[in-house]
Design a protein around this motif. Structure first.
Motif, PDB file in Angstrom:
ATOM      1  N   GLU A  72      -0.201  -9.689  -6.311  1.00 11.20           N
ATOM      2  CA  GLU A  72      -0.045  -8.606  -5.149  1.00 11.20           C
ATOM      3  C   GLU A  72       0.548  -7.504  -5.759  1.00 11.20           C
ATOM      4  O   GLU A  72       0.053  -6.492  -5.481  1.00 11.20           O
ATOM      5  N   GLU A  73       1.551  -7.456  -6.638  1.00 17.98           N
ATOM      6  CA  GLU A  73       1.971  -6.450  -7.216  1.00 17.98           C
ATOM      7  C   GLU A  73       1.277  -5.504  -8.028  1.00 17.98           C
ATOM      8  O   GLU A  73       1.111  -4.416  -7.892  1.00 17.98           O
ATOM      9  N   LYS A 126      -1.101  -3.823  -5.355  1.00 14.88           N
ATOM     10  CA  LYS A 126      -0.297  -2.694  -4.927  1.00 14.88           C
ATOM     11  C   LYS A 126      -0.450  -1.331  -5.764  1.00 14.88           C
ATOM     12  O   LYS A 126      -0.739  -0.283  -5.137  1.00 14.88           O
ATOM     13  N   GLU A 142      -2.548   1.984  -4.736  1.00 12.81           N
ATOM     14  CA  GLU A 142      -1.787   3.328  -4.760  1.00 12.81           C
ATOM     15  C   GLU A 142      -2.296   4.410  -5.594  1.00 12.81           C
ATOM     16  O   GLU A 142      -2.036   5.512  -5.494  1.00 12.81           O
ATOM     17  N   ASN A 191      -0.787  -3.503   6.070  1.00 16.43           N
ATOM     18  CA  ASN A 191       0.674  -3.845   5.833  1.00 16.43           C
ATOM     19  C   ASN A 191       1.368  -2.725   5.386  1.00 16.43           C
ATOM     20  O   ASN A 191       2.797  -2.593   5.747  1.00 16.43           O
ATOM     21  N   THR A 192       0.819  -1.798   4.755  1.00 20.03           N
ATOM     22  CA  THR A 192       1.833  -0.353   4.221  1.00 20.03           C
ATOM     23  C   THR A 192       2.005   0.273   5.717  1.00 20.03           C
ATOM     24  O   THR A 192       3.130   0.552   5.545  1.00 20.03           O
ATOM     25  N   HIS A 229       2.475  -1.018   8.508  1.00 17.49           N
ATOM     26  CA  HIS A 229       3.289  -1.819   9.197  1.00 17.49           C
ATOM     27  C   HIS A 229       4.853  -1.465   8.890  1.00 17.49           C
ATOM     28  O   HIS A 229       5.762  -1.257   9.528  1.00 17.49           O
ATOM     29  N   ASN A 230       4.844  -1.659   7.311  1.00 18.63           N
ATOM     30  CA  ASN A 230       6.145  -1.506   6.737  1.00 18.63           C
ATOM     31  C   ASN A 230       6.672  -0.056   6.955  1.00 18.63           C
ATOM     32  O   ASN A 230       7.721   0.162   6.788  1.00 18.63           O
ATOM     33  N   LEU A 231       5.856   0.881   7.168  1.00 16.26           N
ATOM     34  CA  LEU A 231       6.253   2.362   7.471  1.00 16.26           C
ATOM     35  C   LEU A 231       6.494   2.412   8.972  1.00 16.26           C
ATOM     36  O   LEU A 231       6.773   3.368   9.334  1.00 16.26           O
ATOM     37  N   THR A 232       6.480   1.272   9.971  1.00 15.78           N
ATOM     38  CA  THR A 232       6.633   1.241  11.195  1.00 15.78           C
ATOM     39  C   THR A 232       5.599   2.271  11.952  1.00 15.78           C
ATOM     40  O   THR A 232       6.102   2.894  12.970  1.00 15.78           O
ATOM     41  N   GLN A 271       0.977  -6.603  11.646  1.00 14.81           N
ATOM     42  CA  GLN A 271       1.156  -7.040  10.240  1.00 14.81           C
ATOM     43  C   GLN A 271       0.225  -8.080   9.982  1.00 14.81           C
ATOM     44  O   GLN A 271       0.085  -9.205  10.654  1.00 14.81           O
TER      45      GLN A 271
END
Length: 104
Positions: free
Chosen positions: A8-9, A12, A16, A90-91, A93-96, A101
Protein backbone atom coordinates in the motif's frame (compact mmCIF):
# COMPACT_ATOMS: atom_id res chain seq x y z
CA UNK A 1 -2.30 -13.05 -16.63
CA UNK A 2 -1.52 -12.39 -12.98
CA UNK A 3 -1.27 -8.91 -11.48
CA UNK A 4 1.53 -8.31 -8.99
CA UNK A 5 0.48 -7.17 -5.54
CA UNK A 6 2.01 -3.82 -4.61
CA UNK A 7 2.37 -2.84 -0.93
CA UNK A 8 0.00 0.00 0.00
CA UNK A 9 2.72 2.53 0.83
CA UNK A 10 4.49 1.90 -2.47
CA UNK A 11 1.15 2.16 -4.29
CA UNK A 12 0.47 5.54 -2.63
CA UNK A 13 3.88 6.86 -3.71
CA UNK A 14 3.29 5.70 -7.30
CA UNK A 15 -0.16 7.25 -7.52
CA UNK A 16 1.02 10.54 -6.01
CA UNK A 17 3.50 10.80 -8.89
CA UNK A 18 0.77 10.41 -11.53
CA UNK A 19 -0.08 13.49 -13.63
CA UNK A 20 -3.80 12.99 -12.91
CA UNK A 21 -3.22 13.05 -9.16
CA UNK A 22 -1.09 16.19 -9.47
CA UNK A 23 -3.84 17.83 -11.54
CA UNK A 24 -6.42 16.92 -8.89
CA UNK A 25 -4.23 18.34 -6.12
CA UNK A 26 -3.85 21.61 -8.06
CA UNK A 27 -7.60 21.74 -8.68
CA UNK A 28 -8.29 21.15 -4.98
CA UNK A 29 -5.97 24.00 -4.03
CA UNK A 30 -7.64 26.35 -6.53
CA UNK A 31 -11.12 25.42 -5.28
CA UNK A 32 -10.07 25.86 -1.66
CA UNK A 33 -8.61 29.29 -2.48
CA UNK A 34 -11.74 30.38 -4.34
CA UNK A 35 -14.01 29.04 -1.59
CA UNK A 36 -11.98 30.92 1.01
CA UNK A 37 -12.21 34.18 -0.94
CA UNK A 38 -15.97 33.68 -1.34
CA UNK A 39 -16.39 33.03 2.41
CA UNK A 40 -17.46 29.39 2.07
CA UNK A 41 -14.89 27.88 4.42
CA UNK A 42 -16.62 28.89 7.65
CA UNK A 43 -19.95 27.83 9.08
CA UNK A 44 -21.47 27.25 5.65
CA UNK A 45 -19.71 23.89 5.22
CA UNK A 46 -20.80 22.48 8.57
CA UNK A 47 -24.11 21.36 7.11
CA UNK A 48 -22.74 18.50 5.01
CA UNK A 49 -25.99 16.53 5.27
CA UNK A 50 -27.42 18.44 2.30
CA UNK A 51 -25.92 16.68 -0.68
CA UNK A 52 -25.66 18.10 -4.17
CA UNK A 53 -26.60 16.16 -7.27
CA UNK A 54 -25.26 17.38 -10.59
CA UNK A 55 -27.90 17.94 -13.29
CA UNK A 56 -26.32 15.32 -15.55
CA UNK A 57 -26.03 12.79 -12.71
CA UNK A 58 -29.68 13.31 -11.79
CA UNK A 59 -30.69 12.14 -15.29
CA UNK A 60 -29.21 8.65 -14.82
CA UNK A 61 -31.70 5.86 -14.34
CA UNK A 62 -30.22 2.73 -12.81
CA UNK A 63 -31.78 -0.62 -13.51
CA UNK A 64 -31.19 -3.97 -11.87
CA UNK A 65 -28.87 -4.64 -8.99
CA UNK A 66 -25.14 -4.35 -8.52
CA UNK A 67 -23.34 -7.66 -8.69
CA UNK A 68 -19.94 -7.96 -6.97
CA UNK A 69 -17.14 -8.79 -9.39
CA UNK A 70 -14.24 -11.07 -8.60
CA UNK A 71 -11.10 -8.96 -8.99
CA UNK A 72 -9.24 -11.91 -10.49
CA UNK A 73 -11.21 -11.50 -13.74
CA UNK A 74 -9.91 -7.97 -14.34
CA UNK A 75 -7.14 -7.50 -16.84
CA UNK A 76 -4.05 -5.55 -15.65
CA UNK A 77 -5.30 -2.22 -17.03
CA UNK A 78 -8.74 -2.61 -15.41
CA UNK A 79 -7.13 -3.61 -12.13
CA UNK A 80 -4.88 -0.54 -12.23
CA UNK A 81 -7.88 1.73 -12.85
CA UNK A 82 -9.71 0.01 -9.97
CA UNK A 83 -6.75 0.50 -7.59
CA UNK A 84 -6.38 4.14 -8.66
CA UNK A 85 -10.07 4.73 -8.00
CA UNK A 86 -9.79 3.23 -4.52
CA UNK A 87 -6.81 5.43 -3.77
CA UNK A 88 -8.60 8.58 -4.92
CA UNK A 89 -11.77 7.83 -2.95
CA UNK A 90 -9.80 7.07 0.21
CA UNK A 91 -7.68 10.20 -0.26
CA UNK A 92 -10.80 12.34 -0.67
CA UNK A 93 -12.31 10.68 2.38
CA UNK A 94 -9.20 11.40 4.43
CA UNK A 95 -9.45 15.04 3.36
CA UNK A 96 -13.13 14.93 4.46
CA UNK A 97 -14.25 15.88 0.96
CA UNK A 98 -16.47 12.81 0.61
CA UNK A 99 -18.40 10.79 3.17
CA UNK A 100 -17.52 7.37 1.75
CA UNK A 101 -14.47 5.26 2.44
CA UNK A 102 -13.68 2.15 0.45
CA UNK A 103 -11.73 -0.52 2.23
CA UNK A 104 -9.33 -2.58 0.12
Amino acid sequence: MAVATIPEEQWKRLVELSPLFQLLKDLQLQLKTWAGKAGFLGQELNNRGNSFVDVLDAQWECEGELIPLDLSVLNPREFLVYQHGLFLINTLHNLTLVGVQVLI
